[in-house]
Design an enzyme around this catalytic site. Sequence first.
Site, PDB file in Angstrom:
ATOM      1  N   LEU A 162      30.312 -55.758 -71.277  1.00 26.24           N
ATOM      2  CA  LEU A 162      29.169 -55.183 -70.582  1.00 26.24           C
ATOM      3  C   LEU A 162      29.673 -54.479 -69.331  1.00 26.24           C
ATOM      4  CD1 LEU A 162      26.514 -58.074 -70.742  1.00 26.24           C
ATOM      5  CD2 LEU A 162      26.757 -56.116 -72.282  1.00 26.24           C
ATOM      6  N   ASP A 163      29.112 -53.329 -69.018  1.00 31.42           N
ATOM      7  CA  ASP A 163      29.486 -52.629 -67.798  1.00 31.42           C
ATOM      8  C   ASP A 163      29.235 -53.510 -66.582  1.00 31.42           C
ATOM      9  OD1 ASP A 163      30.128 -50.408 -69.285  1.00 31.42           O
ATOM     10  OD2 ASP A 163      28.210 -49.414 -68.941  1.00 31.42           O
ATOM     11  N   LYS A 164      29.928 -53.190 -65.513  1.00 27.99           N
ATOM     12  CA  LYS A 164      29.793 -53.948 -64.271  1.00 27.99           C
ATOM     13  C   LYS A 164      28.339 -54.094 -63.846  1.00 27.99           C
ATOM     14  CE  LYS A 164      31.154 -53.643 -59.388  1.00 27.99           C
ATOM     15  NZ  LYS A 164      31.912 -52.845 -58.401  1.00 27.99           N
ATOM     16  N   ARG A 207      24.210 -45.457 -71.897  1.00 27.16           N
ATOM     17  CA  ARG A 207      24.089 -44.596 -70.727  1.00 27.16           C
ATOM     18  C   ARG A 207      24.338 -43.131 -71.106  1.00 27.16           C
ATOM     19  NH1 ARG A 207      27.997 -47.618 -66.624  1.00 27.16           N
ATOM     20  NH2 ARG A 207      27.207 -46.061 -65.131  1.00 27.16           N
TER      21      ARG A 207
END
Length: 426
Positions: free
Chosen positions: A235-237, A333
């Site tokens: 998962l992205d930050k 995104r």
Amino acid sequence: MFSHFSLSSSSFFPHKAFQASSFLSLIPERSSPRTGVVRIFRACCASDSQPVPDYEPPAGRRSNFSGLKFNELADVKSGKVRLDAWITSRIDGVSRARVESSIKAGLVSVNGRVVSKVSYNVKDGDSIDCTISELQPLSAEPEDIPLDIVYEDDHVLVVNKAAHMVVHPAPGNPTGTLVNGILHHCSLPTVVSVYKEETELYDGEEMLDDEFGEDPKGLSSLTAASIRPGIVHRLDKGTSGLLVVAKQFKLHTIHRIYISLTCGVPRPVAGRVDVPIGRDPNNRTRMIAAAGQSSVGHARHAASRYKVIEVLAGGASALVEWRLETGRTHQIRAHAKYLGIPLLGDELYGGTQNKALSMLRSKTPPSCHPQLAQIVSKLERPCLHALALGFKHPLTEEILTLSRPPPEDFAKILGALRKIGFQKAA
């Protein structure tokens, strides 16, 4: 806190394995000892007493950039340009994280003075001297970090990751990551991994071709000697939500469902985006949906299904469900930007505070505008949450399904937008 957040299980989980009156009923009590994995894992991890090995780049290659020096006068005509971004743009192939580490190591000077601040604003005519730092191996040490553990047994661990937590160590984020916390939780030793330029990180996020959704190298096990042991998908930050860790076996998730808040409403309100994703040639820190763009490097097949759950604030925003068929870096995104509905708070992909506020003001009466400014000022990350995941247990082959509501920051923004106005999607 989340009592107002209502999303039916049937709308999110058409697969029969996800039909349940309560997700919580599917989560067994947390098991205790984790001895089953420790013995295997220790064999491939460096102990605390072992030295970190020196990195020796392959003969004849300059891809690691170690010791590279240059001096150049900056040509900045307009706008603000950060020092790390400017240097990255001048050295083809170097990563921003590598440049950042060089700046922090005192190897960059501007007009004869050492500058250690990566966000220094480069001015036109600045004389910049730079030496790229040596390539260093990464290590992950156990750290006592509180983890929100949703499910655990001897084979699998599922964590509800907080927003702003980095998944695994990177040059700019060597400590405080989810992996550091997992190593401590499982009573495991330090992990050492030789760091390669091709997988450099930026701002704590990894720019790999995928998010381990396909696990091409079989790394999704704590038995893998890697700086990201056991991480099945990343998962992205800034993304919150569920993430699964495989302790002893190779493991694939079979369902991952996300929810987001977007700038605007997609048209149509439900559909499938089948557009390849590759690295943006103009910005190495960003991916781009590359339909018909041959110039985008290493674009790979990417497919996402989306569905609007609610239309918010007169159509200025939407609560959108996403289901991934592939697991490319920043897939949601990038596809959201491609659809013209960047995620609220996603500065990298166009969902800036200015854009969000402009969109909201255009769709709401003036009396709401002061409230909108307050809502937008609280956007500190992309409004994206990994709501649910399902996977086949590696030992029992039981289909496990887990879900967690979004955290407080997401829920508050959603609640505020609902108060302005919302309607269920048809």
